[in-house]
Design an enzyme around this catalytic site. Structure first.
Site, PDB file in Angstrom:
ATOM      1  N   LYS A 102     -20.601   6.856  36.614  1.00  0.00           N
ATOM      2  CA  LYS A 102     -20.630   7.265  38.012  1.00  0.00           C
ATOM      3  C   LYS A 102     -21.414   8.566  38.138  1.00  0.00           C
ATOM      4  CE  LYS A 102     -17.550   7.979  41.970  1.00  0.00           C
ATOM      5  NZ  LYS A 102     -16.155   8.175  42.404  1.00  0.00           N
ATOM      6  N   HIS A 104     -22.021  10.227  41.136  1.00  0.00           N
ATOM      7  CA  HIS A 104     -21.710  11.010  42.326  1.00  0.00           C
ATOM      8  C   HIS A 104     -20.194  11.224  42.416  1.00  0.00           C
ATOM      9  CE1 HIS A 104     -21.178   6.804  43.467  1.00  0.00           C
ATOM     10  NE2 HIS A 104     -20.281   7.235  44.330  1.00  0.00           N
TER      11      HIS A 104
END
Length: 213
Positions: A102, A104
């Site tokens: 991930k 963000h």
């Protein structure tokens, strides 16, 4: 043996433990199969959490955090954390890994408790050759944490592909203790006492001779 028998009874009742011919991820043809994904109700997961919590307490192992490998280990870690609080008044945090990176928001490979410099118990459902456990070990070691032990529902006690990563390798080379609710030997002992299921023993014994450690 009573609590082991209770777990096997529970697994049969929920059809999580079956006999027949099953192709495993390793490509092996197995005469039995355990699918913890079928233990999916609220009552089931509470019971599973209790099995792990009782085993952890009985082991007297020192630990700080529960780690549940994605995906099946995640509900196991949550349920065990709840059971430890409700039955032993231990407020133990948990963490689990992402399978997808991930970039963000809450970045990083782990969700939950920060595990750096902590003692970790890995909780998973089944261990066969140890490959998946090695992956969890690698994730945890990269975070600078120490592994106290590995707990599983079922230890199939099988050789790894080309014998590269067996349970013995985990125990002897890495010194990580593996504790299971039941093993293949417990399952065979259970079948010996059941007139209906006894017929499956020769297939399990033959499979064990071929792939067992």
């Amino acid at each position: 043996m009573d609590w082991k028998k209770e777990f096997i009874d529970f697994s049969f009742k929920k059809k999580a433990l079956k006999f027949g011919t099953f192709k495993l991820k390793s490509g092996r043809s197995s005469p039995y199969f355990f699918n913890s994904g079928l233990l999916s109700t609220g009552k089931d997961i509470i019971k599973i959490g209790l099995f792990y919590a009782h085993s952890i307490i009985a082991s007297k192992i020192k630990f700080d955090v529960l780690f549940g490998p994605a995906y099946k280990g995640i509900p196991i870690a949550v349920a065990t954390s709840i059971a430890l609080k409700n039955h032993y008044n231990l407020n133990i945090p948990y963490a689990f890994n992402r399978k997808e990176s991930k970039k963000h928001g809450e970045q990083g490979d782990l969700i939950g408790e920060k595990i750096h410099n902590k003692k970790i118990i890995i909780l998973d459902d089944v261990i066969t050759s140890g490959t998946a456990i090695h992956h969890s070990i690698e994730i945890i070691e990269k975070q600078g944490a120490q592994i106290s032990s590995v707990f599983v529902l079922l230890d199939r006690k099988e050789k790894g592909k080309r014998n590269l990563c067996t349970i013995n390798h985990l125990k002897n080379q890495k010194s990580y203790e593996i504790i299971s609710i039941i093993t293949i030997e417990d399952l065979i002992s259970y079948l010996l006492e059941d007139k209906t299921l006894k017929k499956h023993i020769p297939d399990l014994v033959q499979y064990r001779k071929k792939y067992g450690i």
